[in-house]
Design an enzyme around this catalytic site. Structure first.
Site, mmCIF file in Angstrom:
data_model
loop_
_atom_site.group_PDB
_atom_site.id
_atom_site.type_symbol
_atom_site.label_atom_id
_atom_site.label_comp_id
_atom_site.label_asym_id
_atom_site.label_seq_id
_atom_site.Cartn_x
_atom_site.Cartn_y
_atom_site.Cartn_z
ATOM 1 N N GLY A 290 43.975 -20.622 39.412
ATOM 2 C CA GLY A 290 44.375 -19.448 38.637
ATOM 3 C C GLY A 290 43.205 -18.824 37.898
ATOM 4 N N ASP A 291 42.305 -19.666 37.395
ATOM 5 C CA ASP A 291 41.110 -19.149 36.713
ATOM 6 C C ASP A 291 40.175 -18.470 37.707
ATOM 7 O OD1 ASP A 291 41.656 -20.251 33.988
ATOM 8 O OD2 ASP A 291 41.556 -22.134 35.073
ATOM 9 N N ARG A 292 40.062 -19.054 38.915
ATOM 10 C CA ARG A 292 39.251 -18.423 39.950
ATOM 11 C C ARG A 292 39.830 -17.055 40.318
ATOM 12 N NH1 ARG A 292 34.340 -17.969 41.861
ATOM 13 N NH2 ARG A 292 34.940 -16.095 40.744
ATOM 14 N N TYR B 297 45.321 -19.369 26.882
ATOM 15 C CA TYR B 297 45.897 -20.701 27.054
ATOM 16 C C TYR B 297 46.739 -21.114 25.853
ATOM 17 C CZ TYR B 297 43.839 -21.929 31.510
ATOM 18 O OH TYR B 297 43.557 -21.994 32.856
#
Length: 463
Positions: A259-261, A140
């Site tokens: 997006g993290d999933r 990030y």
């Protein structure tokens, strides 16, 4: 043991906060909405969300991230440490915090606070990375991946989820997962001979994505790049002809955290030994279900630690947690002997009504009394396991009586859902829900789908 390989996540943790209320008027002193009766939900964000989701899948997870000793850092530790191992990196500044204000479920404004960055690697972090069987970098742009870049070069990750403010993925990474806008920005910054688009960009948007993904594979020297396309799915490129993986269903929910999933699912599946294409297909399916279930805002209750029972073992506890945050509890019931498309469509629709879905299932004895000898075809343990595997199901509760009234009195759901095939029939549960202000509703049901019909077709085929 879960049968799933452990995962090390390297990246930048954020603390996410949602203030959710309703807006039906403008402020008298400015043309801005007044968001009233706000309920607050706090959850992990950034790399912490990816690690949280992997742990929620029942995987043993280690998160290497920068944390401070302030309120944000302490809150993240409280959310994460019971369920995964946190290896902290020294931080300059405060843990970044992201606050969204939502009205009627839609974001009104976002407030960002804290500009902390990872300062340096530690021996503990290096040792955790050296021992990793699988690695996800969730960048990030806050420096965590850069502090360990030398170690990551020697042990390329399974998945690198990049950020425009972060560094490039290390050569040899198996899969890089930029979103559409990110991939376009990365490709535009390539030297002209590396970017095949240049001034003569292809007219088709999909063709543009394919060319950009191909250019990134070659420039970054990685095995594959998959560009996530939201409701269109994902495009996977190995540097030649791409594979387009469409979404299994269209959802218009909150995409925050999708997006993290996607990255957490892809990394976990690669860790377990599946092929890259299969991992991308699984990640598209998981991200789609995640959005359909409310996205990051729909995450309620803690993830389960590796090797422990899933949250479905404690439906009453889940209901209490949802109620504590002002959420809506939905329940549905049935035998679910042979799970079919009608069941799945009903349960997915039911989950979208509220903030959690508890499925009330007849025990074997209850099914036998209702359906006769020879039923159920599948024993209770198998039926419960299949239901728990559905992303739209948050908990499963079992009742031994002919009807679920006792269980409903214990759970006191806000909404009780039945299939549209009950239209015109008596719903004895409706009067019961009136006692605590709940509502029984019918949802459309796919015609011609039933366990009995499936069994009849199977018997006819055998003959």
């Amino acid at each position: 043991m879960t049968g799933k390989e452990p995962l090390v996540v390297v990246g930048d943790a954020l603390l996410d906060r949602d203030l959710t209320g309703h807006a039906d008027r403008l402020a008298p002193d400015a043309p801005v909405p007044v968001v009233a009766d706000c309920a607050e939900r706090v959850r992990p964000g950034g790399a912490a969300l990816a690690a949280y989701l992997a742990a929620r899948d029942g995987r043993d997870v280690t998160l290497i991230t920068a944390l401070d000793d302030g309120p944000g850092g302490r809150e993240l530790r409280r959310l994460l440490e019971p369920f995964l191992t946190v290896v902290p990196l020294p931080m300059s500044g405060e843990v970044p915090q992201k606050t969204r204000v939502l009205a009627q479920g839609r974001p009104v404004v976002r407030l960002d606070h804290g500009a902390g960055r990872a300062r340096e690697a530690t021996d503990e972090a290096r040792a955790a990375l050296a021992a990793a069987s699988a690695v996800l970098v969730s960048d990030y742009g806050r420096g965590a991946a850069d502090t360990l870049r030398a170690e990551l070069r020697g042990r390329p990750p399974e998945v690198w989820d990049p950020h425009p403010r972060g560094g490039p993925p290390v050569a040899g990474t198996r899969l890089v997962t930029p979103a559409r806008a990110e991939a376009h920005g990365f490709a535009a910054a390539l030297p002209a001979d590396r970017n095949q688009n240049g001034a003569d960009a292809p007219r088709s948007d999909l063709r543009t994505v394919a060319h950009e993904a191909c250019a990134l594979v070659r420039h970054w020297r990685v095995a594959a790049v998959t560009v996530t396309l939201g409701a269109r799915g994902a495009l996977l490129s190995y540097g030649e002809h791409p594979l387009l993986v469409p979404v299994p269903a269209a959802h218009h929910g909150d995409p925050c955290g999708a997006g993290d999933r996607f990255a957490a699912t892809a990394a976990g599946q690669l860790a377990d030994g599946v092929l890259v294409g299969e991992a991308v297909e699984g990640a598209v399916t998981a991200a789609t279900a995640f959005v359909g279930a409310g996205g990051a805002a729909g995450l309620l209750g803690p993830p389960r630690a590796a090797g422990t029972a899933p949250p479905a073992d404690d439906p009453a506890g889940l209901v209490a947690e949802v109620r504590a945050t002002g959420g809506t509890v939905v329940a549905a019931g049935g035998c679910f002997d042979l799970l079919h498309a009608g069941h799945v469509g009903l349960l997915q629709a039911a989950r979208r009504i509220g903030d959690c879905l508890v499925v009330c299932v007849n025990s074997d004895a209850s099914v036998r009394r209702r359906k006769g000898e020879g039923r159920p075809v599948n024993p209770l343990a198998d039926r419960v396991r299949v239901l728990r595997a559905l992303a739209c199901v948050d908990a499963v509760a079992v009742f031994d009586e002919d009807t679920p009234e006792r269980l409903l009195v214990e759970l006191r759901p806000d909404v009780w859902v039945k299939g549209g095939d009950y239209a015109g029939a008596e719903l004895p549960e409706a009067a019961l829900l009136d006692e605590w202000g709940g509502q029984a509703v019918l949802l459309p049901y796919l015609d011609g789908r039933s366990s009995t019909a499936l069994m009849a077709r199977a018997a006819e085929g055998a003959r």
